[in-house]
Design an enzyme around this catalytic site. Structure first.
Site, short mmCIF file in Angstrom:
data_model
loop_
_atom_site.label_atom_id
_atom_site.label_comp_id
_atom_site.label_asym_id
_atom_site.label_seq_id
_atom_site.Cartn_x
_atom_site.Cartn_y
_atom_site.Cartn_z
N ILE A 77 0.80 -1.22 0.00
CA ILE A 77 0.00 0.00 0.00
C ILE A 77 0.84 1.27 0.00
CG2 ILE A 77 -2.03 -1.05 1.08
CD1 ILE A 77 -1.12 0.00 3.75
N GLY A 80 8.09 4.65 1.81
CA GLY A 80 8.57 5.97 2.20
C GLY A 80 9.91 5.86 2.88
N VAL A 85 5.40 -0.52 2.93
CA VAL A 85 4.26 -0.75 3.81
C VAL A 85 3.27 -1.66 3.09
CG1 VAL A 85 2.45 0.30 5.19
CG2 VAL A 85 4.58 1.54 4.80
N LYS A 100 4.92 -2.32 8.19
CA LYS A 100 6.03 -1.56 7.64
C LYS A 100 7.29 -2.39 7.79
CE LYS A 100 6.34 2.72 8.78
NZ LYS A 100 6.62 3.95 9.57
N ASP A 192 10.08 14.81 10.94
CA ASP A 192 9.82 14.61 9.51
C ASP A 192 8.33 14.81 9.22
OD1 ASP A 192 10.47 14.14 6.85
OD2 ASP A 192 10.24 11.98 7.01
#
Length: 873
Positions: A77, A80, A85, A100, A192
């Protein structure tokens, strides 16, 4: 010097290098074209970590069905800075998660494990509706993984791809800001924050995620004192683990102190938040720069892009965001809470200021001149504060105490889910009500007034639900999710579709109509809590109170609920009579929405519950015409109800292909409007499972019932008595597939859940008793089977009536028990009764009569009555 490697850059951006070395790197990067090209790409598209992690995975994707530790992969899905993930299934806890994972190559596995452990620890310290929940962290072979809450929805970055009103954008960002503030309160800095690291659920609630870069704040505060240590203590060396030889964060959203390689703190997160919010409101990022060097220069010089001229964002919002974008941290807001207060609607802030000033005046004993306050803003703040009558901190604590006082095993899980969703509902109501009030005061438009009235109506519903929850007993806890699902969505009030199509009372009658509708909300809450007798008491009294009011739409509303309650209480003839009265009142009052709802309820009462095939056909035609008149797209909830009732009716009539079509269409609508994990969605999955079962497709039926079980256990937990029905359906298919022991164990669990919570003659016992008796008969335990079937027959006759197909099925099973016991005349009598009742309900030529005729023929054959056997067979 050459270009710095990833570890050096990591230490630079993390603020870990000595000043002399940091100056050297800055000078080199500014004069090195290759370095600037790499960092320019990072500034535009993400972080160096994004590229590094994608490359480390080699682009490989785990296939559906692959296992990692105990998790089963469903689909990829996203990916990053923290890796790839997947949506995955956790069979141990029977729920879906977001998995993840990182597959390290040439790196220390232990370092990565500790890095992910950092994220798990950071999230575990937070329990907040605007922060994603963490479930598990671990390693499997060469993979490090983290199991998180799976949020159905989209990232904030994807959500923003569609044009959004500025108020809606601000509401979602304020939610996300609350999550950041909660992290800061726990002593953590995200480092972040960006739209890609915020998830927006189908419920509209924002959740901050990707805390893998989080660490304790390391900046000395403005007064010169170091932050107070927090428990548990953090390892001072762990900061090097979080970076793991990568550029930390995303340059385009970094605060200048982070771009300079200095330490970061909560004020750095505030800067990143304001960059993201500026971009969301105006469609451009605030600072220009094709690379990190240019970006840093723009930030340091305060060169903020001007917003588009056509923007409608108020100047006060822009001023607030610009303060959060200042290069010097001490010039920003002192905290996220202060920033969020400044971003709050003016009405809320005005009320806080007035209250604070008044308190100061009392302390000083002197009169204070407030100046000219905006009365509209104060009034709107007061309007929004009506929420406290329905959901306040004190009321929240009373509901929690009531749930836990029941002592039921499922009470804690029910409370945890309920509280989060009620909090989110209340937060959304306050924001929308304030906006609607301000819009009404500013423009005086009918649309804004209708939105405010719609939201006030929704508040009555919330108050009725929470009042009932405060006095929760075991039955209320069991039905908590039905109560929650009964709360109508708030987003629809922005367009006020109900008010634009339904008649409204004249001003002289409005106070009495509003008072009656408040009581009606109380009756509806009792219905959804399973308290049907109490609900009937409310509607009976209400019908007396509104006599002489002469407002037919209100009369129709009360009669609809009155009839629905009678149907749920098993009083089907009375329900039918009451619903027809509701229909006439709705038509006389030109209330098309209520008219459609009544016709749909009549399909259920006459066609499904009483199985009167001859009478229901015209009702179906009226219901379909009424829904078509309203418009399926404008009223998807009513269209979904029609599909659900039609599916049940057609299944009762044995029209399986048509039932399949209705349930399939309804499933699509339910997923779109209420989400894949809603009770409404589970109803359609269950209906399709029943269709597949009747079509002799047990493997498909079993899979559908497992999906139902997964959804309902996620909603209710594993000990909820309402799971008994889906367990019963699972057991049927297990038995059909020859897995008899599994089926018996599943039925035993179903009955155990019911015995622990419901009266012995409760309708929910009938189905598992009938089915378990069938298995007991196959094992030769005939007396046990007969006792269970006689109990089921009594329940079916009392709740569904003597001619319902379920009643006939219980008679048929009793006939087979008598047949196996060699009591042939008794067996013949049972099968004849079953045949007579099915034909009376569905007609003499119904296909449902064929099994009973076959069974009768079998009995005649065993008794030596060959002519009768030939006739029936």
């Amino acid at each position: 010097m050459g270009c710095p490697d990833e570890m050096t850059l990591s230490h630079f951006y993390g603020g870990l290098l000595p000043e002399e070395q940091r100056v050297q790197i800055l000078a080199h990067v500014e004069s090195c074209a290759d370095c600037q090209r790499v960092l320019a790409a990072a500034a535009d598209t993400g972080s160096v970590a994004d590229a590094a992690e994608e490359a480390s995975s080699g682009g490989a994707t785990l296939p559906r069905g692959a296992t990692l530790s105990r998790y089963v992969v469903l689909e990829r899905i996203g990916h990053g800075a923290m890796g790839v993930v997947y949506a995955a299934y956790d069979p141990q806890l029977d729920r879906q998660v977001a998995l993840k994972l990182l597959r390290p190559k040439g790196r220390q596995l232990e370092e990565l494990r500790l890095r992910l452990l950092r994220e798990a620890q950071a999230l575990a310290r937070l329990s907040h509706p605007n922060v994603v929940a963490v479930h598990d962290v671990g390693t499997a072979e060469d993979v490090v993984f983290l199991a998180l809450e799976l949020v159905e929805g989209a990232s904030l970055a994807d959500w923003l791809e569609q044009p959004r009103p500025w108020r809606e954008v601000l509401r979602v960002f304020r939610d996300a800001g609350q999550g950041l503030a909660a992290a800061h309160a726990a002593g953590l800095v995200h480092r972040d924050f960006k739209p890609a690291n915020v998830l927006v659920g189908r419920d509209g609630r924002a959740r901050v995620t990707d805390f893998g870069l989080a660490r304790p704040s390391n900046r000395v505060d403005l007064a010169g004192a170091a932050p107070a240590p927090r428990e548990p203590p953090w390892d001072p060396d762990a900061s090097t683990i979080t970076r793991n030889r990568m550029l930390v964060g995303t340059p385009a959203y970094m605060a200048p102190e982070q771009l300079h390689g200095q330490g970061v703190d909560a004020l750095s997160d505030q800067f990143s938040f304001c960059v993201s919010l500026y971009e969301a409101l105006y469609g451009v990022r605030p600072f220009e720069g094709s690379g990190v060097v240019e970006l840093r220069r723009s930030v340091n010089e305060g060169q903020v892009r001007a917003p588009p001229r056509e923007t409608k964002v108020p100047a006060r919002v822009r001023r607030t965001v610009l303060r959060g974008l200042r290069a010097r941290p001490e010039e920003r807001f002192p905290s996220m809470e202060a920033l969020l207060e400044a971003l709050a609607p003016p009405a809320r802030r005005m009320l806080i200021r007035v209250a604070a000033t008044a308190a100061a005046a009392c302390l000083l004993g002197a009169a204070v001149a407030y100046g000219v306050a905006d009365r509209n803003e104060v009034r709107c703040a007061q309007e929004a504060d009506k929420l406290a009558a329905a959901w306040s901190p004190e009321q929240r604590e009373r509901v929690r105490a009531a749930f836990l006082a029941t002592g039921k095993s499922y009470a804690t899980a029910a409370w945890e889910k309920l509280s989060v969703e009620l909090d989110a509902h209340a937060t959304q109501w306050r924001a929308l009500r304030t906006e609607a009030c301000l819009a009404t005061q500013e423009s005086g438009s009918d649309t804004a007034w209708q939105t405010a009235a719609c939201l006030d109506n929704r508040l009555w519903q919330l108050a009725a639900v929470t009042e009932l929850l405060e006095k929760a007993d075991a039955q209320t806890v069991q039905n908590a999710q039905q109560l929650l699902a009964s709360l109508e969505g708030l987003a629809g009030c922005k367009e006020a579709p109900a008010l634009s199509t339904r008649p409204q009372p004249p001003d002289a009658l409005r106070p009495r109509v509003d008072a009656a509708r408040r009581k009606l909300a109380e009756g509806r809450a009792r219905m959804d809590a399973g308290r049907h007798a109490e609900g009937i008491e409310v509607t009976t009294a209400l019908l007396q109170e509104i006599q002489g009011l002469d407002y037919r739409p209100l009369e129709a509303e009360v009669l609809v609920l009155h009839g629905h309650l009678h149907g749920l209480a098993g009083k089907l003839k009375e329900a039918e009579e009451i619903l027809y009265k509701a229909l006439w009142a709705a038509e006389a009052g030109r209330d098309d929405e209520t008219t459609a709802r009544v016709w749909i309820l009549l399909i259920w009462v006459v066609g499904e519950q009483q199985a009167r095939a001859g009478d229901v056909e015209r009702i179906v035609q009226h219901a379909q015409a009424a829904v078509e008149r309203l418009g399926r797209e404008r009223f998807p909830a009513i269209a979904t109800d029609l599909h659900l009732r039609m599916g049940g009716l057609l299944l009762t009539q044995g029209k399986l292909e048509q039932a399949d079509a209705q349930y399939s269409a309804g499933l699509v609508l339910a997923r779109e409007t209420t989400g894949p994990d809603s009770l409404r969605t589970s109803y359609f999955l269950s209906g399709l499972g029943r269709v597949r079962s009747r079509q002799d497709r047990p493997t498909e039926a079993l899979e559908l019932y497992r999906q139902v079980q997964e959804v309902r256990e996620r909603i209710w937990g594993s000990e909820h008595p309402a799971l008994a029905l889906s367990l019963n359906n699972l057991a049927i298919e297990l038995l059909t597939l020859g897995r008899r022991e599994e089926a018996i164990a599943t039925w035993r669990r179903s009955l155990a859940l019911l015995e622990a919570s419901r009266a012995p003659d409760h309708p929910s016992f009938a189905a598992p008793l009938t089915n378990l008796a069938s298995v007991l008969r196959s094992l030769g335990r005939l007396q046990e089977a007969k006792q269970d079937l006689e109990r089921a027959l009594a329940i079916f006759e009392a709740t569904k009536g003597p001619d319902h197909p379920n009643t006939a099925s219980a008679l048929t099973e009793l006939g087979w028990v008598a047949f196996d016991s060699q009591r042939l005349e008794e067996a013949r009598a049972y099968h004849e009764q079953a045949l007579e009742r099915v034909q009376r309900a569905l007609g003499p030529d119904t296909p449902r009569a064929a099994p009973s005729l076959t069974y009768l023929g079998t009995v005649h054959l065993r008794a030596g009555r060959h002519a009768e056997a030939r006739r029936d067979l």
